[in-house]
Design a protein around this motif. Structure first.
Motif: not given
Length: 310
Positions: A213-217, A49-54
């Motif tokens: 794969t974790g929380a959504p972005p 999620a952090v990579l998507v946001l970044r």
């Protein structure tokens, strides 16, 4: 007194090169600080999620800035840049998962092994044996990493240490692909970067949609406080947009070797920020290992440069 006029009448390129040094050094500093910043806003459940946001933050800016040259890319250049973007997505995944599971100091120092792995891989591909000096420098760096990961006593390296080692190998593959994919060698740098980041964001978005794969972005973004948003914007604006802009600006005013040398101080800044800001401690063995990694990569860079001039 006779030497004074020569300083005033120094050639413009030399003055420009010195003027470019400080911003390039600033890139090395922010890249070094990026490991602690990523560690501060990321957990094992929020990496994707952090990579998507970044990168979703900066991608539209890059696309708008370079839209004319993006349209001018050939089909082969799009394919080559997309392939590089897939490799880049693997690098960021390994680095981000790695820094979650190790210290920012270890992450920055271990990733610096790319400067050793790349000439070794290049030598294997071209069948040109590296010099003894370079091999000695590589051995010193490897010994440094072993000691670095054993700061608390001799134990198995952490998962994060191993992931950062894989990330260094992936960075090496990325450099070799860039050198060997002929279609991208003449491509505009901004366009090439934009397509690579676009392909990487597509990979992250697909992974984010996979269960487990974790929380959504959007959920991660909604849970961010001011500190987390500051860290994310630092990674997006300074470590991506600022860094790319400075490199594009500096390479026209100085030599690629000079830029590479300054950017090569990144692991030093990673260690400094991790210790001074993050409160990390290396221990006696870890400190010795960090010094050996820095010395080995600096020696290896010089030896590789000398090999190319022979």
């Amino acid at each position: 007194m006779a030497a004074a006029p020569s300083a005033v009448l120094a050639p413009a390129p030399a003055r420009a090169a010195r003027f470019a040094d400080l911003p390039v050094l600033g890139v090395a500093v922010v890249w070094g600080a990026s490991y602690l910043a990523a560690k501060g806003i990321t957990t094992a459940q929020t990496v994707v999620a952090v990579l998507v946001l970044r990168f979703a933050i900066v991608l539209p800016v890059l696309a708008v800035a370079g839209r004319k040259k993006l349209r001018a890319l050939s089909a082969a250049q799009w394919r080559g840049a997309t392939l590089l973007g897939l490799v880049l997505s693997g690098i960021f995944l390994l680095e981000t998962y790695g820094v979650v599971h190790t210290s920012a100091t270890n992450a920055g120092l271990i990733i610096s092994l790319t400067m050793i792995f790349t000439p070794l891989a290049e030598a294997a591909v071209t069948r040109a044996a590296p010099s003894r000096g370079f091999l000695a420098a590589a051995g010193l760096s490897v010994l440094g990493v072993v000691l670095l990961t054993q700061g608390g006593g001799f134990t198995a390296p952490s998962l994060g240490d191993l992931l950062m080692l894989l990330a260094a190998l992936a960075r090496t593959a990325h450099v070799l692909f860039m050198a060997r994919i002929k279609a991208v060698q003449d491509a505009d740098a901004l366009s090439l970067t934009t397509v690579q980041l676009g392909a990487a964001v597509a990979v992250f978005a697909v992974l984010a949609a996979v269960p487990g794969t974790g929380a959504p972005p959007w959920s991660v973004a909604a849970g961010f406080g001011a500190g987390e948003w500051a860290g994310l914007l630092f990674l997006s604006v300074f470590c991506t947009l600022f860094a790319f802009a400075v490199q594009m600006w500096a390479v026209r005013r100085t030599s690629p070797s000079r830029v590479s040398l300054l950017l090569g101080t990144e692991p030093l800044w990673a260690a400094a920020v991790g210790i001074a800001v993050g409160g990390e401690r290396l221990g006696a063995l870890g400190l010795l290992g960090g010094v050996l990694v820095l010395a080995g990569t600096a020696w290896g860079r010089r030896a590789a440069g000398q090999d190319r001039t022979v």
